[in-house]
Design a protein around this motif. Structure first.
Motif, PDB file in Angstrom:
ATOM      1  N   LEU A  14     -33.899 -59.924  23.824  1.00 36.92           N
ATOM      2  CA  LEU A  14     -35.050 -59.831  24.711  1.00 36.92           C
ATOM      3  C   LEU A  14     -34.648 -60.171  26.146  1.00 36.92           C
ATOM      4  CD1 LEU A  14     -38.181 -59.555  24.958  1.00 36.92           C
ATOM      5  CD2 LEU A  14     -38.260 -62.013  24.605  1.00 36.92           C
ATOM      6  N   LEU A  15     -33.828 -61.203  26.323  1.00 42.97           N
ATOM      7  CA  LEU A  15     -33.371 -61.572  27.664  1.00 42.97           C
ATOM      8  C   LEU A  15     -32.506 -60.471  28.284  1.00 42.97           C
ATOM      9  CD1 LEU A  15     -32.549 -65.355  27.211  1.00 42.97           C
ATOM     10  CD2 LEU A  15     -34.430 -64.331  28.491  1.00 42.97           C
ATOM     11  N   ILE A  16     -31.681 -59.837  27.471  1.00 43.47           N
ATOM     12  CA  ILE A  16     -30.856 -58.738  27.973  1.00 43.47           C
ATOM     13  C   ILE A  16     -31.746 -57.575  28.427  1.00 43.47           C
ATOM     14  CG2 ILE A  16     -29.177 -56.969  27.295  1.00 43.47           C
ATOM     15  CD1 ILE A  16     -27.886 -59.150  25.515  1.00 43.47           C
ATOM     16  N   GLY A  17     -32.767 -57.274  27.644  1.00 44.30           N
ATOM     17  CA  GLY A  17     -33.698 -56.212  28.031  1.00 44.30           C
ATOM     18  C   GLY A  17     -34.428 -56.555  29.318  1.00 44.30           C
ATOM     19  N   ALA A  18     -34.828 -57.821  29.470  1.00 51.64           N
ATOM     20  CA  ALA A  18     -35.495 -58.238  30.704  1.00 51.64           C
ATOM     21  C   ALA A  18     -34.550 -58.118  31.894  1.00 51.64           C
ATOM     22  CB  ALA A  18     -35.992 -59.670  30.553  1.00 51.64           C
ATOM     23  N   LEU A  19     -33.278 -58.402  31.682  1.00 51.54           N
ATOM     24  CA  LEU A  19     -32.286 -58.257  32.743  1.00 51.54           C
ATOM     25  C   LEU A  19     -32.140 -56.789  33.155  1.00 51.54           C
ATOM     26  CD1 LEU A  19     -30.127 -59.712  34.464  1.00 51.54           C
ATOM     27  CD2 LEU A  19     -28.501 -59.154  32.668  1.00 51.54           C
ATOM     28  N   PHE A  20     -32.107 -55.882  32.175  1.00 44.50           N
ATOM     29  CA  PHE A  20     -32.046 -54.449  32.471  1.00 44.50           C
ATOM     30  C   PHE A  20     -33.250 -54.038  33.322  1.00 44.50           C
ATOM     31  CE2 PHE A  20     -28.619 -53.938  29.632  1.00 44.50           C
ATOM     32  CZ  PHE A  20     -28.185 -52.623  29.648  1.00 44.50           C
ATOM     33  N   ILE A  21     -34.445 -54.479  32.937  1.00 40.62           N
ATOM     34  CA  ILE A  21     -35.656 -54.110  33.664  1.00 40.62           C
ATOM     35  C   ILE A  21     -35.611 -54.653  35.091  1.00 40.62           C
ATOM     36  CG2 ILE A  21     -38.158 -54.476  33.770  1.00 40.62           C
ATOM     37  CD1 ILE A  21     -38.134 -54.374  30.681  1.00 40.62           C
ATOM     38  N   THR A  22     -35.190 -55.917  35.238  1.00 39.82           N
ATOM     39  CA  THR A  22     -35.126 -56.538  36.560  1.00 39.82           C
ATOM     40  C   THR A  22     -34.153 -55.809  37.478  1.00 39.82           C
ATOM     41  OG1 THR A  22     -35.623 -58.676  35.538  1.00 39.82           O
ATOM     42  CG2 THR A  22     -34.723 -58.712  37.761  1.00 39.82           C
ATOM     43  N   ILE A  25     -35.602 -52.418  38.533  1.00 39.72           N
ATOM     44  CA  ILE A  25     -36.690 -52.531  39.515  1.00 39.72           C
ATOM     45  C   ILE A  25     -36.130 -52.842  40.897  1.00 39.72           C
ATOM     46  CG2 ILE A  25     -38.648 -53.980  40.204  1.00 39.72           C
ATOM     47  CD1 ILE A  25     -39.437 -54.065  37.225  1.00 39.72           C
ATOM     48  N   ILE A  26     -35.142 -53.738  40.966  1.00 37.61           N
ATOM     49  CA  ILE A  26     -34.517 -54.053  42.258  1.00 37.61           C
ATOM     50  C   ILE A  26     -33.839 -52.812  42.835  1.00 37.61           C
ATOM     51  CG2 ILE A  26     -32.655 -55.377  43.341  1.00 37.61           C
ATOM     52  CD1 ILE A  26     -33.431 -57.689  41.430  1.00 37.61           C
ATOM     53  N   ALA A  27     -33.160 -52.049  41.990  1.00 38.10           N
ATOM     54  CA  ALA A  27     -32.496 -50.832  42.467  1.00 38.10           C
ATOM     55  C   ALA A  27     -33.511 -49.797  42.933  1.00 38.10           C
ATOM     56  CB  ALA A  27     -31.616 -50.252  41.361  1.00 38.10           C
ATOM     57  N   MET A  28     -34.651 -49.678  42.247  1.00 41.04           N
ATOM     58  CA  MET A  28     -35.672 -48.724  42.672  1.00 41.04           C
ATOM     59  C   MET A  28     -36.320 -49.156  43.983  1.00 41.04           C
ATOM     60  SD  MET A  28     -37.497 -46.998  39.416  1.00 41.04           S
ATOM     61  CE  MET A  28     -37.950 -48.421  38.468  1.00 41.04           C
ATOM     62  N   PHE A  60     -32.006 -47.095  33.313  1.00 42.68           N
ATOM     63  CA  PHE A  60     -31.906 -48.538  33.052  1.00 42.68           C
ATOM     64  C   PHE A  60     -33.274 -49.116  32.717  1.00 42.68           C
ATOM     65  CE2 PHE A  60     -27.580 -48.689  34.244  1.00 42.68           C
ATOM     66  CZ  PHE A  60     -27.112 -49.967  33.973  1.00 42.68           C
ATOM     67  N   LEU A  61     -34.302 -48.675  33.425  1.00 36.23           N
ATOM     68  CA  LEU A  61     -35.656 -49.148  33.158  1.00 36.23           C
ATOM     69  C   LEU A  61     -36.098 -48.729  31.756  1.00 36.23           C
ATOM     70  CD1 LEU A  61     -38.205 -50.533  34.287  1.00 36.23           C
ATOM     71  CD2 LEU A  61     -38.950 -48.280  35.051  1.00 36.23           C
ATOM     72  N   ILE A  62     -35.825 -47.494  31.385  1.00 31.82           N
ATOM     73  CA  ILE A  62     -36.212 -46.998  30.058  1.00 31.82           C
ATOM     74  C   ILE A  62     -35.454 -47.761  28.963  1.00 31.82           C
ATOM     75  CG2 ILE A  62     -36.109 -44.982  28.531  1.00 31.82           C
ATOM     76  CD1 ILE A  62     -36.619 -43.276  31.100  1.00 31.82           C
ATOM     77  N   ILE A  63     -34.158 -47.969  29.159  1.00 27.72           N
ATOM     78  CA  ILE A  63     -33.365 -48.722  28.178  1.00 27.72           C
ATOM     79  C   ILE A  63     -33.869 -50.149  28.064  1.00 27.72           C
ATOM     80  CG2 ILE A  63     -31.065 -49.674  27.724  1.00 27.72           C
ATOM     81  CD1 ILE A  63     -29.925 -47.060  28.942  1.00 27.72           C
ATOM     82  N   GLY A  64     -34.173 -50.778  29.197  1.00 30.85           N
ATOM     83  CA  GLY A  64     -34.679 -52.152  29.187  1.00 30.85           C
ATOM     84  C   GLY A  64     -35.996 -52.267  28.453  1.00 30.85           C
ATOM     85  N   ALA A  66     -37.088 -50.265  26.105  1.00 33.81           N
ATOM     86  CA  ALA A  66     -36.816 -50.047  24.673  1.00 33.81           C
ATOM     87  C   ALA A  66     -36.234 -51.302  24.028  1.00 33.81           C
ATOM     88  CB  ALA A  66     -35.871 -48.863  24.503  1.00 33.81           C
ATOM     89  N   ILE A  67     -35.314 -51.972  24.720  1.00 32.56           N
ATOM     90  CA  ILE A  67     -34.712 -53.191  24.167  1.00 32.56           C
ATOM     91  C   ILE A  67     -35.759 -54.283  24.003  1.00 32.56           C
ATOM     92  CG2 ILE A  67     -33.108 -55.078  24.698  1.00 32.56           C
ATOM     93  CD1 ILE A  67     -31.236 -52.990  25.926  1.00 32.56           C
ATOM     94  N   VAL A  68     -36.609 -54.462  25.013  1.00 32.52           N
ATOM     95  CA  VAL A  68     -37.655 -55.484  24.936  1.00 32.52           C
ATOM     96  C   VAL A  68     -38.625 -55.169  23.804  1.00 32.52           C
ATOM     97  CG1 VAL A  68     -39.656 -56.423  26.158  1.00 32.52           C
ATOM     98  CG2 VAL A  68     -37.463 -56.240  27.325  1.00 32.52           C
ATOM     99  N   ALA A  69     -39.036 -53.923  23.678  1.00 24.27           N
ATOM    100  CA  ALA A  69     -39.967 -53.548  22.609  1.00 24.27           C
ATOM    101  C   ALA A  69     -39.352 -53.782  21.236  1.00 24.27           C
ATOM    102  CB  ALA A  69     -40.372 -52.083  22.764  1.00 24.27           C
ATOM    103  N   TYR A  70     -38.079 -53.409  21.084  1.00 23.18           N
ATOM    104  CA  TYR A  70     -37.407 -53.614  19.796  1.00 23.18           C
ATOM    105  C   TYR A  70     -37.303 -55.093  19.443  1.00 23.18           C
ATOM    106  CZ  TYR A  70     -33.758 -53.924  16.307  1.00 23.18           C
ATOM    107  OH  TYR A  70     -33.039 -54.247  15.190  1.00 23.18           O
ATOM    108  N   SER A  71     -36.905 -55.919  20.405  1.00 20.90           N
ATOM    109  CA  SER A  71     -36.729 -57.340  20.101  1.00 20.90           C
ATOM    110  C   SER A  71     -38.068 -58.010  19.817  1.00 20.90           C
ATOM    111  CB  SER A  71     -35.984 -58.052  21.226  1.00 20.90           C
ATOM    112  OG  SER A  71     -36.724 -57.990  22.416  1.00 20.90           O
ATOM    113  N   LEU A  72     -39.130 -57.598  20.534  1.00 19.98           N
ATOM    114  CA  LEU A  72     -40.442 -58.195  20.258  1.00 19.98           C
ATOM    115  C   LEU A  72     -40.949 -57.818  18.869  1.00 19.98           C
ATOM    116  CD1 LEU A  72     -42.279 -57.871  23.686  1.00 19.98           C
ATOM    117  CD2 LEU A  72     -41.429 -59.941  22.585  1.00 19.98           C
TER     118      LEU A  72
END
Length: 166
Positions: A14-22, A25-28, A60-64, A66-72
């Motif tokens: 979940l933390l890795i997915g949150a890192l991907f999302i963060t 978002i910064i890159a966008m 990266f946002l889509i992967i993040g 997906a990772i967060v949804a899977y871990s939750l």
């Protein structure tokens, strides 16, 4: 694999997915800033290519996500069980089974019964005055007979009485 370990693994994912999302978002935000404040009319060949700044952040946002949804969902699907809580006491071997066991194996099974059906190997060996190797051999014999099961919990052996087959 115990449920505590798998829940902590899901939390790490979940933390890795949150890192991907963060990061995405910064890159966008950076790409939007570049798009808004840059004058693309004078960029020559790059004039029509401003959308390429979003090529990396969006996947990266889509992967993040997906990772967060899977871990939750994996954290919700596995109920967290603790060593202290037990819904119902396990059914223990009856007296006839205990009479057939050798003395040391019987002592181990009786110790587990008094401890509520489970105990760590090191504590059981200490309380029964057995050395580590001797206690492990007894536990393996009981496991072969189907009376106990061994789980690893934080690098230690947790010995549990198996439920009696009906």
């Amino acid at each position: 694999m115990s449920s505590n370990h798998s829940n902590s693994l899901a939390a790490a994912v979940l933390l890795i997915g949150a890192l991907f999302i963060t990061v995405s978002i910064i890159a966008m935000i950076g790409a939007l800033y570049m798009y808004r404040y840059s004058n693309f009319e004078y960029m020559g060949m790059m004039r029509g290519m401003s959308f390429y700044a979003f090529v990396v952040p969006i996947p990266f946002l889509i992967i993040g996500i997906a990772i967060v949804a899977y871990s939750l969902t994996s954290m919700r699907s596995r109920p967290a069980t603790s060593l202290v809580e037990t819904a119902s006491p396990p059914s223990f071997p009856d007296d006839q089974v205990l009479k057939l066991l050798p003395e040391q194996e019987r002592r181990v099974v009786e110790y587990l019964m008094e401890a509520g059906g489970e105990a760590f190997q090191y504590k059981m060996a200490r309380d029964l005055s057995l050395d580590k190797v001797k206690s492990w051999r007894i536990i393996r014999r009981l496991e072969e007979k189907g009376l106990v099961e061994v789980d690893k919990v934080k690098g230690r052996n947790l010995i549990r009485l198996r439920k009696h087959p009906a």
